[in-house]
Design an enzyme around this catalytic site. Structure first.
Site, short mmCIF file in Angstrom:
data_model
loop_
_atom_site.label_atom_id
_atom_site.label_comp_id
_atom_site.label_asym_id
_atom_site.label_seq_id
_atom_site.Cartn_x
_atom_site.Cartn_y
_atom_site.Cartn_z
N CYS A 1 0.84 -1.19 0.00
CA CYS A 1 0.00 0.00 0.00
C CYS A 1 0.88 1.24 0.00
O CYS A 1 1.90 1.30 0.70
CB CYS A 1 -0.91 0.01 1.22
SG CYS A 1 -2.03 1.43 1.24
N ASP B 1 -6.51 10.35 -5.11
CA ASP B 1 -5.86 9.36 -4.26
C ASP B 1 -4.51 9.02 -4.87
O ASP B 1 -4.25 9.29 -6.05
CB ASP B 1 -6.74 8.11 -4.15
CG ASP B 1 -6.38 7.24 -2.95
OD1 ASP B 1 -5.44 7.61 -2.21
OD2 ASP B 1 -7.01 6.20 -2.76
N ASN B 2 -3.64 8.42 -4.06
CA ASN B 2 -2.36 7.90 -4.55
C ASN B 2 -1.52 8.97 -5.25
O ASN B 2 -1.08 8.79 -6.39
CB ASN B 2 -2.59 6.70 -5.47
CG ASN B 2 -3.21 5.53 -4.71
OD1 ASN B 2 -2.83 5.28 -3.57
ND2 ASN B 2 -4.14 4.84 -5.33
#
Length: 900
Positions: free
Chosen positions: A159, A291-292
């Protein structure tokens, strides 16, 4: 290739080899042992999956969530509360399993509910390949298994939030607190993605592969993209998978089909895969954009919220993993007694390391003297053993001998003299990959807290006859770690010396600048508050409340703003940590000192808190407070009012109706069919949702458009603000728009300064007054609280109150509740005047044009000479500010302006 079989389970058997599993008593059964021995005899040099036992029990914490169909292992550490399910295994347990991780301990990152997939649905599960392809196709699960070559490969998934808890200790990011176990490794089996895409024949201008899963989330289905040329490169190893360690994928891991993108962050490996879309640009999926990403370290959370450009800049998107490492042994809080060891006794330090993009870890180095000198650790790469084997495993061909890329973690170890440990303050670890990328000494803090990879530091705490080891943090809300200890002691975690007190020479050499965490506590205050004292000060006149374990007194606020702080009164006697950090219009702050809410950020609100700080609530008392709140949330009786000012109540979405391209009416079911809502006219309620990216709460105030006496349901009129290249969009409205029928929100109330009692009688700031007219000024969705009061007046033929509504919008189609408003004006021409003005009218528009300004206010909202009028105002912040200035200039009294 597999042949046609009767069903999913039979079909999968053709791809299976025996895997050892534990029996109910925890031991390995005879048949399992025989099977494991057979596989071991066949593959003596290849690390096999650890014993695995699929959970069969639905844990009690999941029973009341949408995941009440997913069995799970109770050893997993929950990082975001009960739901959604985001977990990591205990670090030592993960390491003990070895190179491969059992599916039940494999980390999980879910943004929302796990799709419910039945066995009988799997053979017909469909994957579409569309977009810029010459031959758009849809493949079912059988075809994916039977018509394409299957491969099996070991891959470590990580993750992007791994080790984020360390960043959150320095300064809270927008992400939840992963420890150092946000990674796992498995043997994945399935076809190469390139083979699937080749069949669809990509067009020349196709540059990206966008992926979409079946997990329905507040902001749409989860999706992201990678470059097409990466997918088509066999050395990148990008594949689809239907098995982990020889077992069918389990629900949390993408059952029945997922993407696996080796060497990149786990967020690119879409689970429950349904679509591959070829495009000429990166994905425009909400989760790909917001996100990310690692935004520049100088971008604050507030700046990122105000300036959407940061999120749309693909330079900040994360693809390849960075180089990282961690210490597993010594464990956190492990204790050694050097006196019992001889002068030559050693301790074996151990841990893991990984790199991204297929790059190999070439060295791991250990320092015991703050980085002045380094020792070279031994490295073990179990992945290499698979390169020496070329055959079938779990129904897929292992074919790695030709490939030089490395997609798995490696293990490091180093023998250290215990006498050296007694002379050291900390064990420092750093890794370097074959591109000579090395872990940095210092942290690169960013808004989302991703890709955290500074040197991993284990503090060595020395006592008279022992040494104890402290890891940087513990995951989730678990206490412990030297970073927490140093921060509580007032140390600066960003001083380049891990918070230690520095000499003058070291201070001069340190060029780092600390990022200050705003202190919400009163300087020098060390007072403990027990439960009895706390509960003795929770009256509306003396409202004490709790934020992050600290007790605050709202009395001073009420003294300065009598009757104007119902949010403070409703918080009395409660832990409102979640609401404080989530509500944007926090009711401590008043615009220019008058009773109107000022939009603020959480950091501004934090800065005000020391003035209200009383002390720290004892831990036992805090638990009692939480238990009390849990008990209050149980259902009442059918005739009890639904809304409770201090309790969040669940409401299920029953219908959603579009009334324009960007406006919806949401109908939510209450606890009972005939239950009254309990919302006085003029008041509002709070709606709470979980942000699917950060799992933090989104809370906003809304006024229903449903009738006051409506039973069993409530209706919300919502204008959805979608993102644009210059605007981020409305987080809550987009989240509401993505709700599926049957999804729940949480609701609390009533709240508000004004209650309309009828016949011109108003309760304002807890004081009753009589009015003869309302001047209602609104814009966009600000019509809803105005509409509620207007309806109460004009539908009562005996009510003499006169209402003028000045409603500003961009275009004619943006006018909300227009049919109702115009009908009220037609039927009550003497008591009701409706005025619409547009800033971007069409050529056919015959009404007023332009913004609500001084001229319109003079014409339609003049002040009353007798002070028997109220101005009710609700709209965008710019409109509210301009309206307030215009009304005050015209002679309105501040006390007669009510901002919803």
């Amino acid at each position: 290739m597999a042949t046609e079989t009767l069903g999913y389970k039979e079909e999968m058997l053709e791809y299976s080899l025996p895997v050892s599993s534990e029996s109910d008593n925890g031991s390995t059964s005879q048949s399992d042992s025989d099977s494991a021995s057979t596989v071991s005899d066949l593959l003596p040099d290849i690390p096999l999956p650890p014993p695995s036992k699929a959970p069969t029990e639905i844990l009690s914490v999941d029973l009341d969530t949408p995941d009440n169909h997913v069995p799970r292992d109770p050893r997993l550490i929950r990082l975001t509360g009960v739901h959604p399910f985001n977990v990591e295994p205990p670090l030592t347990t993960l390491f003990k399993e070895g190179f491969l991780t059992s599916p039940e301990l494999f980390y999980v990152r879910n943004h929302g509910p796990v799709p419910r997939v039945r066995d009988e649905d799997i053979p017909t599960w469909e994957l579409s390949i569309e977009g810029l392809v010459e031959n758009p196709i849809t493949l079912d699960f059988r075809q994916i298994l039977q018509e394409f070559d299957q491969i099996t490969a070991p891959i470590t998934l990580v993750c992007a939030g791994n080790r984020r808890k360390e960043q959150n200790q320095v300064r809270k990011s927008k992400g939840f607190s992963w420890g150092a176990a946000g990674l796992s490794t498995a043997l994945f089996t399935g076809p190469m993605m390139r083979d699937i895409i080749k069949r669809a024949k990509p067009m020349r201008r196709a540059k990206y592969v966008c992926m979409e899963g079946a997990d329905k989330l507040p902001n749409g289905f989860y999706g992201t993209s990678v470059k097409l040329n990466w997918v088509m490169d066999p050395n990148r190893g990008i594949m689809l998978a239907h098995k982990m360690n020889g077992e069918d994928l389990r629900p949390d891991h993408g059952r029945p089909l997922r993407a696996v993108v080796p060497g990149q962050i786990g967020g690119r490996s879409v689970k429950w895969l349904t679509k591959l879309i070829l495009t000429d640009a990166p994905s425009d999926n909400w989760y790909h954009i917001y996100d990310n990403r690692v935004l520049p370290t100088m971008v604050s959370p507030e700046q990122s919220a105000k300036e959407p450009k940061w999120w749309y800049d693909d330079r900040y998107a994360i693809y390849d993993l960075n180089v990282n490492s961690a210490v597993v042994h010594p464990q956190h809080d492990e204790v050694l007694r050097p006196a019992k060891a001889g002068p030559t006794a050693t301790y074996t330090a151990q841990g893991y390391a990984y790199a991204g993009g297929g790059r190999r870890i070439n060295r791991v180095e250990i320092s015991l003297d703050k980085g002045k000198s380094w020792r070279l650790a031994n490295i073990e790469y179990p992945e290499d053993k698979y390169r020496e084997y070329e055959s079938n495993l779990f129904g897929g061909k292992v074919d790695m001998f030709w490939r030089e890329t490395c997609f798995c973690w490696c293990f490091w170890n180093l023998e250290i003299l215990i006498s050296d440990l007694t002379e050291s303050d900390a064990i420092l670890v750093r890794a370097m990959d074959e591109a000579l990328s090395i872990q940095p000494r210092d942290m690169y803090w960013s808004v989302l807290g991703m890709m955290n990879n500074p040197w991993f530091r284990v503090a060595v705490i020395k006592d008279s006859d022992t040494i104890r080891f402290e890891h940087p943090t513990q995951p989730a809300l678990m206490p412990g770690g030297w970073m927490e200890r140093v921060k509580k002691a007032g140390g600066d975690l960003t001083n380049g010396h891990w918070g230690e007190v520095m000499s003058n020479e070291e201070v001069e050499a340190n060029n780092g600048k600390a990022v200050e965490e705003i202190n919400m506590k009163k300087e020098g205050l060390d007072r403990k508050v027990d439960f009895a004292e706390f509960k003795a000060h929770v009256s509306p006149e003396e409202p004490w409340f709790v934020v992050n374990g600290e007790v605050y007194d709202g009395t001073k606020f009420l003294e300065g703003h009598p009757g104007g702080a119902q949010s403070i009164v409703s918080a009395a006697g409660m832990d409102v940590s979640e609401e404080f950090l989530a509500i944007r219009k926090f009711h401590f702050l008043y615009l220019d000192g008058i009773n109107t809410n000022k939009t603020t950020d959480s950091e501004t609100a934090k800065a005000m808190m020391p003035d209200y700080h009383i002390g720290t609530l004892e831990k036992a008392s805090l638990k009692v407070l939480h238990d009390e709140a849990q008990n209050q949330s149980s259902l009442g009786t059918p005739d009890e009012k639904y809304l409770q000012p201090k309790v969040w109540k669940k409401a299920e979405l029953s219908t959603k109706r579009s009334i324009s391209w960007d406006t919806r009416i949401f109908t939510f079911k209450l606890d009972y069919d005939l239950q009254p809502l309990g919302l006085p006219t003029g008041q509002h309620l709070m709606v709470k949702l979980k942000d699917s990216t950060t799992s933090e709460s989104i809370i906003r105030a809304y006024t229903p458009i449903s009738e006051t006496n409506q039973q069993g349901t409530l209706d919300l009129l919502i204008k959805v603000y979608t993102p644009t290249p210059t605007e981020k969009g409305g987080k809550m409205t987009m989240a509401l728009d993505k709700l599926a029928i049957g999804d729940n929100v949480e609701i609390k109330g009533p709240l508000g300064r004004l209650t309309y009692l009828g016949h011109g009688k108003v309760l304002l700031n807890d004081k009753q007054r009589d009015v003869k007219s309302f001047r209602m000024i609104c814009g966009g969705s600000g019509i809803t609280p105005i509409y509620q009061v207007l309806r109460a007046v004009v539908t009562n033929a005996q009510d003499p109150t006169h209402c003028v509504v000045l409603d500003g919008n961009r275009m004619e189609e943006d006018i909300l509740c227009r049919e109702e408003l115009d009908s009220y004006a037609a039927l009550n021409d003497e008591r009701c005047t409706i005025v619409h003005t547009l800033t971007k009218p069409s050529g056919d528009w015959k009404g007023l044009k332009g913004r609500i300004g001084e001229e319109l206010l003079k014409q339609y909202a003049p002040p009353s000479a007798d002070g028997d009028s109220l101005a009710l105002i609700c709209g965008p912040e710019g409109m509210e500010t301009a309206t307030k200035a215009g009304l005050l200039k015209m002679g309105w009294d501040e006390n007669d302006l009510v901002f919803f």
